[in-house]
Design a protein around this motif. Structure first.
Motif, mmCIF file in Angstrom:
data_model
loop_
_atom_site.group_PDB
_atom_site.id
_atom_site.type_symbol
_atom_site.label_atom_id
_atom_site.label_comp_id
_atom_site.label_asym_id
_atom_site.label_seq_id
_atom_site.Cartn_x
_atom_site.Cartn_y
_atom_site.Cartn_z
ATOM 1 N N ASN A 117 0.815 -1.230 0.000
ATOM 2 C CA ASN A 117 0.000 0.000 0.000
ATOM 3 C C ASN A 117 0.845 1.275 0.000
ATOM 4 N N THR A 118 1.899 1.311 -0.833
ATOM 5 C CA THR A 118 2.804 2.466 -0.860
ATOM 6 C C THR A 118 2.446 3.486 -1.941
ATOM 7 N N PHE A 119 2.147 3.020 -3.158
ATOM 8 C CA PHE A 119 2.081 3.919 -4.321
ATOM 9 C C PHE A 119 0.649 4.229 -4.754
ATOM 10 N N HIS A 120 0.460 5.479 -5.198
ATOM 11 C CA HIS A 120 -0.829 5.878 -5.777
ATOM 12 C C HIS A 120 -0.943 5.399 -7.230
ATOM 13 N N LYS A 121 0.208 5.459 -7.938
ATOM 14 C CA LYS A 121 0.203 5.158 -9.383
ATOM 15 C C LYS A 121 1.433 4.317 -9.725
ATOM 16 N N ILE A 122 1.240 3.326 -10.587
ATOM 17 C CA ILE A 122 2.356 2.497 -11.068
ATOM 18 C C ILE A 122 2.228 2.385 -12.585
ATOM 19 N N LEU A 123 3.375 2.429 -13.277
ATOM 20 C CA LEU A 123 3.338 2.244 -14.732
ATOM 21 C C LEU A 123 4.493 1.383 -15.194
ATOM 22 N N THR A 124 4.283 0.779 -16.350
ATOM 23 C CA THR A 124 5.354 0.045 -17.015
ATOM 24 C C THR A 124 5.069 0.018 -18.505
ATOM 25 N N VAL A 125 6.119 0.186 -19.297
ATOM 26 C CA VAL A 125 5.974 0.241 -20.762
ATOM 27 C C VAL A 125 6.927 -0.766 -21.396
ATOM 28 N N ASN A 126 6.368 -1.667 -22.175
ATOM 29 C CA ASN A 126 7.158 -2.662 -22.926
ATOM 30 C C ASN A 126 8.070 -3.526 -22.046
#
Length: 219
Positions: A117-126
């Motif tokens: 429960n640390t991050f508001h938003k996570i992303l990853t590309v390719n």
């Protein structure tokens, strides 16, 4: 193995984990060819004031300003399996690091070294093509995301990827349907799957049309 196949295998290895001088070149090429996809993935997250943001597999992270300038008081954490890319990202973003807006970390590609429960938003590309155990890893992403947090995945369509010769070496390809199935193994809700086409330069220097998706999931 023929010389051509050997070359393709080496390129595939560099794309999954860039290293040495050649890795720097590959990373620059990846930044240029992926920037459209990266921007669409960032946009899907709707970053707001005070967000803590995690990116998995950031490469040389020349795109960092496009993330942290979306809103005030955001903080960015980058995770990489490539020591070279962690170093390159830090060199490319000295001001953001000094201003406590960004930090870069190494990890093993399977365990995310942050609390639940640390991050508001996570992303990853390719990066999804290189996940060793997708079901376990998406659960790990779910774990570190705050309740109601969002996770955005950018990836190129399976049929397009199959047209690229190097993807025969160590790439695990995804269709839209496979992403649905993967999300269903977790408690993630699928908010959106958007498809886009763009013209990019292929590794051979030709212009090709790429179909890609940005998937937005919510905890």
């Amino acid at each position: 193995m023929s010389q051509d196949n050997e070359h393709l295998k080496k390129l595939a290895t560099q794309l999954s984990c860039p290293q040495n001088e050649e890795g720097i070149e590959v990373a620059n090429m990846m930044h240029d060819s992926n920037i459209g996809m990266t921007r669409k993935t960032i946009a899907a997250l709707n970053i707001t004031k005070g967000d803590l943001i995690l990116e998995l597999g950031h490469g040389n992270c020349k795109h960092l300003p496009e993330i942290i300038n979306q809103a005030e008081n955001t903080s960015y954490y980058g995770l990489e399996i490539s020591e070279l890319m962690k170093k390159q990202a830090a060199e490319n973003n000295v001001a953001a690091i000094q201003g406590n807006r960004a930090s870069f970390h190494l990890y093993n590609g399977t365990t995310i070294p942050f609390s639940a429960n640390t991050f508001h938003k996570i992303l990853t590309v390719n990066t999804i093509y290189f996940w060793e155990n997708p079901k376990a890893f998406i659960q790990e992403i779910y774990r570190v995301l705050k309740p109601e947090g969002h996770f955005a995945i950018g990836f190129a369509d399976k049929d397009f990827m199959e047209s690229l010769p190097f993807t025969a070496y160590g790439f695990d390809l995804y269709s839209k349907e496979r992403i649905y199935s993967l999300a269903e193994t977790t408690n993630f809700n699928i908010v959106d799957i958007n498809s886009f086409t763009e013209k990019i330069k292929s590794k051979a220097g030709d212009e090709v049309e790429r179909l890609f998706y940005v998937v937005l999931l919510q905890k």
